[in-house]
Every structure is written in structure tokens, then in C-alpha cells.
Design an enzyme around this catalytic site. Structure first.
Site, short mmCIF file in Angstrom:
data_model
loop_
_atom_site.label_atom_id
_atom_site.label_comp_id
_atom_site.label_asym_id
_atom_site.label_seq_id
_atom_site.Cartn_x
_atom_site.Cartn_y
_atom_site.Cartn_z
N GLN A 100 0.84 -1.19 0.00
CA GLN A 100 0.00 0.00 0.00
C GLN A 100 0.88 1.25 0.00
OE1 GLN A 100 -2.09 1.87 3.39
NE2 GLN A 100 -3.98 1.18 2.38
N TYR A 181 -5.59 11.04 3.98
CA TYR A 181 -4.26 11.28 3.45
C TYR A 181 -4.35 11.98 2.09
CZ TYR A 181 -3.13 8.34 7.40
OH TYR A 181 -3.04 7.85 8.68
N GLY A 311 -8.76 -6.59 9.74
CA GLY A 311 -7.68 -5.80 10.29
C GLY A 311 -7.16 -6.35 11.59
#
Length: 353
Positions: A100, A181, A311
């Protein structure tokens, strides 16, 4: 062998996955001060290689993209070498891993950036909140608004980072366009108040993400590139006035790129974004956001998802697929060690006997 759809093979772009359990990208803050992942990181990912696909933690494509202490990069030869150990360790266990790429943009601090530079963003709008630095929590600052020439340079940095990720042996790359972001800063009306070709209309605000994806595809091929979005997550002071229009348009516009997958993480929104976005995307559709086994199986069984992203369950259970297969209890994640250095809460979670 369980009849669960989680354990059927899947094709995601150019990648053949042995199951449909995907390990989510999770910041773990274990790199050294030069942004190099070490042997402990290789062990951490190798322990979890029974996932059908691992998506790495966010990796900064260039030094200006760093947002937190002890996060890793993919700009230097040493960083590439560190990540090659990781990819080799995962592949030795029969796993698949994509990197990523995460440019934090305005979610940073001068103490983390080259020469004490200001963080960069589409507009000079400071985010509310603080970020972790070597001196502890620091208030975030007013960022530098990127010029059009500087935007082109950032796009080129993503392309170069894609090449280095492939050189390190990764099976593909994912663009992190969520969590407030830089890509989401361009997408969102609250953080993007530009008046040029990169601001204003939804089409203009989506331009940066589309240019970055095109650059990544040019380097890796479409079948090895994915995109992560998280509509209305609201993390890192990100706000958009018309999120359904924004994400509907974005997903329509990425269709011609034929990306390997679209990774959609939802957290607490009342809008059925899967119903909105899934019909607009023809590649593999990955769903994440607080899933448990039953919910994941329901999404896969109904065709609403092609793979399920986990996650903290993967963080605390290196053998999560086997635990699901056996119906075994899960280890609880230790939040106090999520971002702490060292092996505790990282590589010491027990596997089944």
C-alpha cells in the site's frame, strides 16, 4: 474442509488467491529511523501468509509523504532491500502480498520531513488534531499548497515507488485514497479549495487520484494495481460536502483502467455505498470495516464482495484462516502495542497448537 466461501480460491486481477481472506493494511510503526523495515517485519508478515492476500501497512512513496514516526518508505535502496526480505518471507510461505502506497500529505509535521519542510496538500488548510513525532504529540500545521508542477512531481514519485515495490518482489500495489491522506485530501471539498484543474468540481477533485492510478498502472500493469477508499470515514479531519457524488464519480472514472480490485472500507455510515459502488466496478470488490466471520461469509455468499478484509483480527491472530476454519477462539488484540516498537504485540501473538 469447511464449505465456507471464505476458503474458495479467487482471482484478483493478475493474482490467484488461495482463499478470500485479505489482511488489511495496518500501520505498525516498527521501521527504523531511516524508514527501513527489519527482520521483525519480515517475520510478522510471514506469520500471516496464510491470508489469500496481504495488503501491507502504508508505505511512503517519498520522504515528503511520511506522516508518523517509525513508518516505512520505498524510496531508498535500503528500504527496497528491507521490503525484499518481507516479500521473500511471505512468498516462502506460499502467500501473496501487495504494497500500500500512502502519502500522508498534510497529516504530518515538519519534524518528520526533510529539512523541516512543511507538509504538502492541495490547499493551505491546516487539519485539526495532532500527529505522533519523536517529541510526542504535536499540533498539525498549515501545509504548503502544491503547485501544478509539484503535483506532477508527486505523481511521478508514486510511479517510481510502484517500480521499487515490484523490484522488491511485491505482487502488486494499492493506492491508499482513504483515512484523510493526500489522495483523499484532493478528493474532498473540505480540504481542497483550489480553483485550478485540480479543484472545484467533482471531476477536478478526482483528477489527482486518477493521474496517480494511471501512473501506477503504467508501471505495474492494471492487473497488479488496487485502490482503497473509505467514504465518510471522517478520519484525520476530512470532510466532503457530497460524498456519494464524489465516490460514485471516482469509481465510474476508474472503470477504464481495469484495476485489479477496489477495496472499500466502511465505518458507521448509513449510506449503502456497496450498493452504490459495486455495480460501477467490474474488477474484484474487496469489503472491509469491522467484519466478523459471519458477516464476511454473508457478503461473499450474496455476491456483494469477492473477498473480505480483516484488520485487528489478523493483527492478533497470525493463523486467522485456520481459526475460522476450525471455529477456534480468537486472540484479543492488545491496543497498547499497536504502534509501539519491538516484538511485543507484533510477532508474539500465539498460533493454534
Amino acid at each position: 474442509m469447511s464449505a465456507s466461501p471464505l476458503f474458495t480460491p479467487a482471482t484478483v486481477g493478475d493474482l490467484a488467491l488461495r482463499n478470500r481472506l485479505v489482511m488489511a493494511p495496518m500501520t505498525r510503526s516498527r521501521a527504523d529511523d531511516a524508514g527501513v523495515p527489519g527482520e521483525l517485519t519480515a517475520l510478522y508478515y510471514a506469520q500471516r501468509a496464510s491470508a489469500g492476500l496481504i495488503i501491507s501497512e502504508g508505505v511512503f512513496p517519498s520522504a515528503m509523504g511520511k506522516g508518523y514516526v517509525r513508518t516505512p518508505g520505498i524510496e531508498t535502496d535500503a528500504q527496497v532491500a528491507g521490503w525484499k526480505r518481507v516479500a521473500d518471507a511471505v512468498h516462502a510461505q506460499g502467500g501473496r502480498i501487495v504494497m500500500q502506497l500512502m502519502h500522508a500529505g498534510r497529516i504530518s509535521h515538519p519534524s518528520l520531513l526533510p529539512g523541516g519542510a512543511l507538509p504538502v496538500a492541495p490547499s493551505a488548510i491546516p487539519p485539526k488534531g495532532q500527529t505522533w513525532t519523536d517529541q510526542g504529540l504535536q499540533d498539525m500545521v498549515t501545509p504548503h499548497a502544491l503547485s501544478t508542477d509539484e503535483i506532477a512531481q508527486v505523481v511521478a514519485e508514486y510511479r517510481a515507488a510502484t517500480r521499487r515495490a515490484l523490484d522488491a518482489g511485491f505482487d502488486g500495489v494499492e493506492l491508499h485514497a482513504a483515512s484523510g491522506y493526500l489522495p483523499e485530501q484532493f478528493l474532498s471539498s473540505g480540504s481542497n479549495q483550489r480553483t485550478d484543474a485540480y479543484g472545484g468540481s467533482v471531476a477536478n477533485r478526482a483528477r489527482f487520484v486518477l493521474e496517480v492510478l494511471a501512473a501506477m498502472v503504467a508501471e505495474a500493469g492494471a492487473g497488479r494495481v488496487g485502490l482503497k477508499i473509505a467514504p465518510e470515514m471522517g478520519y484525520n479531519d476530512i470532510v466532503d460536502a457530497t460524498p456519494q457524488d464524489t465516490y460514485g464519480h471516482l469509481v465510474e472514472q476508474i472503470a477504464p483502467l481495469n484495476l485489479a480490485y477496489l477495496h472499500v472500507a466502511l465505518f458507521g455510515t448509513a449510506v449503502d455505498y456497496h450498493g452504490l459502488l459495486r455495480p460501477r466496478f467490474k474488477g474484484a470488490y474487496l469489503v472491509g470495516g469491522g467484519l466478523d466471520q459471519a458477516r464476511a461469509e454473508a457478503l461473499l455468499g450474496s455476491g456483494q464482495a469477492d473477498a473480505a478484509v480483516f484488520g485487528s483480527a489478523f493483527l492478533a491472530n497470525p493463523d486467522l484462516p485456520e481459526r475460522f476454519r476450525r471455529g477456534a477462539p480468537l486472540n484479543a488484540p492488545d491496543k497498547a502495542t499497536f504502534f509501539a516498537p519491538g516484538a511485543q504485540g507484533y510477532t508474539d501473538y500465539p498460533a493454534l497448537g
